[in-house]
Design an enzyme around this catalytic site. Structure first.
Site, PDB file in Angstrom:
ATOM      1  NE  ARG A  11      -4.242  -1.899   1.792  1.00 59.49           N
ATOM      2  CZ  ARG A  11      -5.183  -2.222   2.579  1.00 59.49           C
ATOM      3  NH1 ARG A  11      -4.801  -2.354   3.792  1.00 59.49           N
ATOM      4  NH2 ARG A  11      -6.161  -3.030   2.061  1.00 59.49           N
TER       5      ARG A  11
ATOM      6  CE  LYS B 211     -22.138 -14.354   7.422  1.00 50.32           C
ATOM      7  NZ  LYS B 211     -22.458 -13.255   8.319  1.00 50.32           N
TER       8      LYS B 211
ATOM      9  N   GLY C  55     -12.096  -7.775  -1.052  1.00 43.33           N
ATOM     10  CA  GLY C  55     -10.797  -8.007  -0.563  1.00 43.33           C
ATOM     11  C   GLY C  55     -10.478  -9.413  -0.640  1.00 43.33           C
TER      12      GLY C  55
ATOM     13  N   GLY D 212     -14.039  -3.014   0.393  1.00 49.05           N
ATOM     14  CA  GLY D 212     -15.353  -2.515   0.748  1.00 49.05           C
ATOM     15  C   GLY D 212     -15.635  -1.482  -0.526  1.00 49.05           C
TER      16      GLY D 212
HETATM   17  P1  ADP Z   1     -14.973 -10.615  -0.785  1.00 53.88           P
HETATM   18  O1  ADP Z   1     -13.974 -10.148   0.261  1.00 53.88           O
HETATM   19  O2  ADP Z   1     -14.087 -10.969  -2.275  1.00 53.88           O
HETATM   20  O3  ADP Z   1     -16.107  -9.850  -1.298  1.00 53.88           O
HETATM   21  P2  ADP Z   1     -16.410 -12.752   0.884  1.00 53.88           P
HETATM   22  O4  ADP Z   1     -15.893 -11.738   1.943  1.00 53.88           O
HETATM   23  O5  ADP Z   1     -17.883 -12.260   0.548  1.00 53.88           O
HETATM   24  O6  ADP Z   1     -15.426 -12.102  -0.478  1.00 53.88           O
HETATM   25  O7  ADP Z   1     -15.981 -14.074   1.112  1.00 53.88           O
HETATM   26  C1  ADP Z   1     -14.934 -14.618   1.228  1.00 53.88           C
HETATM   27  C2  ADP Z   1     -15.129 -15.910   1.856  1.00 53.88           C
HETATM   28  O8  ADP Z   1     -16.134 -16.618   1.469  1.00 53.88           O
HETATM   29  C3  ADP Z   1     -13.797 -16.790   2.177  1.00 53.88           C
HETATM   30  O9  ADP Z   1     -13.288 -16.616   3.350  1.00 53.88           O
HETATM   31  C4  ADP Z   1     -14.171 -18.035   1.666  1.00 53.88           C
HETATM   32  O10 ADP Z   1     -13.572 -19.110   2.590  1.00 53.88           O
HETATM   33  C5  ADP Z   1     -15.846 -17.981   1.968  1.00 53.88           C
HETATM   34  N1  ADP Z   1     -16.469 -19.179   1.186  1.00 53.88           N
HETATM   35  C6  ADP Z   1     -16.473 -19.546   0.021  1.00 53.88           C
HETATM   36  N2  ADP Z   1     -17.075 -20.473  -0.357  1.00 53.88           N
HETATM   37  C7  ADP Z   1     -17.486 -20.981   0.610  1.00 53.88           C
HETATM   38  C8  ADP Z   1     -18.179 -22.234   1.237  1.00 53.88           C
HETATM   39  N3  ADP Z   1     -18.930 -23.034   0.244  1.00 53.88           N
HETATM   40  N4  ADP Z   1     -18.937 -22.292   2.464  1.00 53.88           N
HETATM   41  C9  ADP Z   1     -18.235 -21.282   3.329  1.00 53.88           C
HETATM   42  N5  ADP Z   1     -17.339 -20.377   3.110  1.00 53.88           N
HETATM   43  C10 ADP Z   1     -17.317 -20.068   1.883  1.00 53.88           C
HETATM   44 MG    MG Z   2     -14.576 -10.258   2.550  1.00 57.33          MG
END
Ligand code: ADP
Ligand code: MG
Length: 398
Positions: free
Chosen positions: A36, A204, A355, A378
């Site tokens: 960063r 989620k 992220g 975010g």
């Molecule tokens: P981003 O930060 O890219 O927006 P998220 O924070 O929404 O992504 O999600 C990332 C997390 O989702 C990871 O830590 C990953 O382990 C989890 N994940 C992905 N697939 C599954 C699954 N099938 N069951 C539980 N967790 C999951």
């Molecule tokens: Mg995330």
């Protein structure tokens, strides 16, 4: 409609307040990843080379102002001093670190600056009013400078004193990092070459409702993977075993499926395991055949093929959210396959926001294989949601 950039400002001899993102990981006083700081150098060097007096502000970690003991511990842990030392190694200008966020010491350091000098002040979150966009604090900081430059993309979705408040008082512009983010995210989301395909995953549904909603409006296809797929499976009436499931979002998933019709693409098979941390049985089953006691942790190979087919011929692909629990190599194959497919698309602009998706792509060796990997988790997510980012909205138009 474009925002002003540093190149639109006359900076010579001016005191330029620059909000950077120096929120780097520090372990026992040692910076473990200076990406960063490196990313902020183009703007900082441009300003110093053009005779500006550069005053840098950034947050670092979190500080709990409600509990005095925790507050002291937070300040100790999140002291900006190691960042200043690292910055001095990376630039030829003189860097003065001011270990406070207001008062005589800071004002004196600024008054003594020569053209091309840099002052880095203490962590903005030492101030309780920072995250509340306190008007007095914003006015005080603005009083230290003549111009404001926003270059902390990772913080532009937050209306804080250092990201929004200061900009209400001074002529403002974006730094190069923010400019690059806006150009790439803008090209992918606001003005995409079509077909535009979105791939959404992650943990989620509840975190991603606004993204699914917006992308169903603007994309030609919306591909769903990751943990949230199982809530959609449930909505289809499938058994999901012990997979991540948000019962209260099943209706929402149904609505999205009805609205999206063929536009919405779900996994057709899934990798399941009998336990999350200590699986002794891992296998791939069709999406509607998840056995009781098994948990879905990745997309399967047939799904990878299906997604590859859906992505063929797209001109823009945006990706948010890993396809599985990529942190465990046993469940990283789907995420890696998506990285590979995207990186091999001919003539497509490929953009990652979020992220965990960004760190998955980097961890799996695809750091340089995308058109753009956003630096703001975010902030990029909110951009994909179609929300206005307060730290961008406040910057002057050209
Ligand atoms: P981003 O930060 O890219 O927006 P998220 O924070 O929404 O992504 O999600 C990332 C997390 O989702 C990871 O830590 C990953 O382990 C989890 N994940 C992905 N697939 C599954 C699954 N099938 N069951 C539980 N967790 C999951
Ligand atoms: Mg995330």
């Amino acid at each position: 409609m474009a925002k002003k950039t540093v190149k639109d400002l006359d900076v010579k001899g001016k005191r330029v307040l620059v909000r950077v993102d120096f929120n780097v990981p520090i372990k026992e006083g040692v910076i473990t990843d200076d990406n960063r700081i490196q990313a902020a150098l183009p703007t900082i060097n441009y300003l110093t080379e053009n005779g500006a007096k550069v005053i840098l502000l950034s947050h670092l970690g979190k500080i709990d102002h409600k509990d005095p003991e925790k507050c002291e511990a937070g300040k100790k842990k999140n002291n900006m001093a190691p960042v200043a030392a690292r910055l001095q190694e990376l630039v030829s200008s003189k860097v003065t670190f001011v270990p406070v966020t207001r008062g005589e010491e800071l004002e004196k350091a600024v008054a003594e600056m020569n053209e091309g000098d840099i002052v880095l002040m203490q962590n903005t979150r030492y101030e309780k009013g920072e995250s509340k966009n306190d008007p007095e604090l914003a006015a005080y900081w603005a009083g230290l400078g003549d111009l404001f430059v926003s270059d902390a993309f990772g913080s532009v979705h937050r209306a804080h004193a250092s990201t929004v408040g200061i900009a209400t008082h001074l002529p403002s512009a974006c730094g190069f990092l923010v400019q690059k983010e806006l150009e790439n995210l803008g090209a992918a989301i606001d003005n995409p070459n079509r077909p535009l395909v979105a791939i959404l995953g992650g943990a989620k549904v509840s975190d991603k409702i606004a993204v699914i909603d917006n992308l169903l409006n603007i994309a030609d296809k919306v591909i769903i993977g990751g943990g949230m797929a199982y809530t959609f499976f449930k909505a289809k009436g499938y058994n999901v075993g012990t997979s991540l499931l948000e019962e209260d979002k099943v209706e929402m998933a149904k609505e999205f499926m009805e609205r999206g019709k063929d536009k919405l693409v779900l996994p057709i098979d899934t990798v399941v395991a009998n336990d999350f941390s200590n699986p002794t049985d891992i296998k791939t089953v069709d999406s509607d055949k998840i056995p009781d006691g098994y948990m879905g942790l990745d997309i399967g190979e047939k799904t990878v093929e299906l997604f590859a087919k859906e992505l063929q011929g797209c001109k823009t692909a945006v990706w948010n959210g890993p396809m599985g629990v990529f942190e465990d190599p046993r469940f990283a194959k789907g995420t890696e396959a998506v990285c590979k497919i995207l990186s091999e698309l001919p003539d497509a602009m490929t953009v990652i926001g979020g992220g965990d998706s960004a760190s998955a792509a980097k961890k799996l060796g695809y750091k340089d294989k995308f058109t753009h990997i956003s630096t703001g988790g975010g902030a990029s997510l909110e951009y994909m949601e179609g929300k206005e980012l307060p730290g961008i909205a406040i910057i002057e138009e050209k």
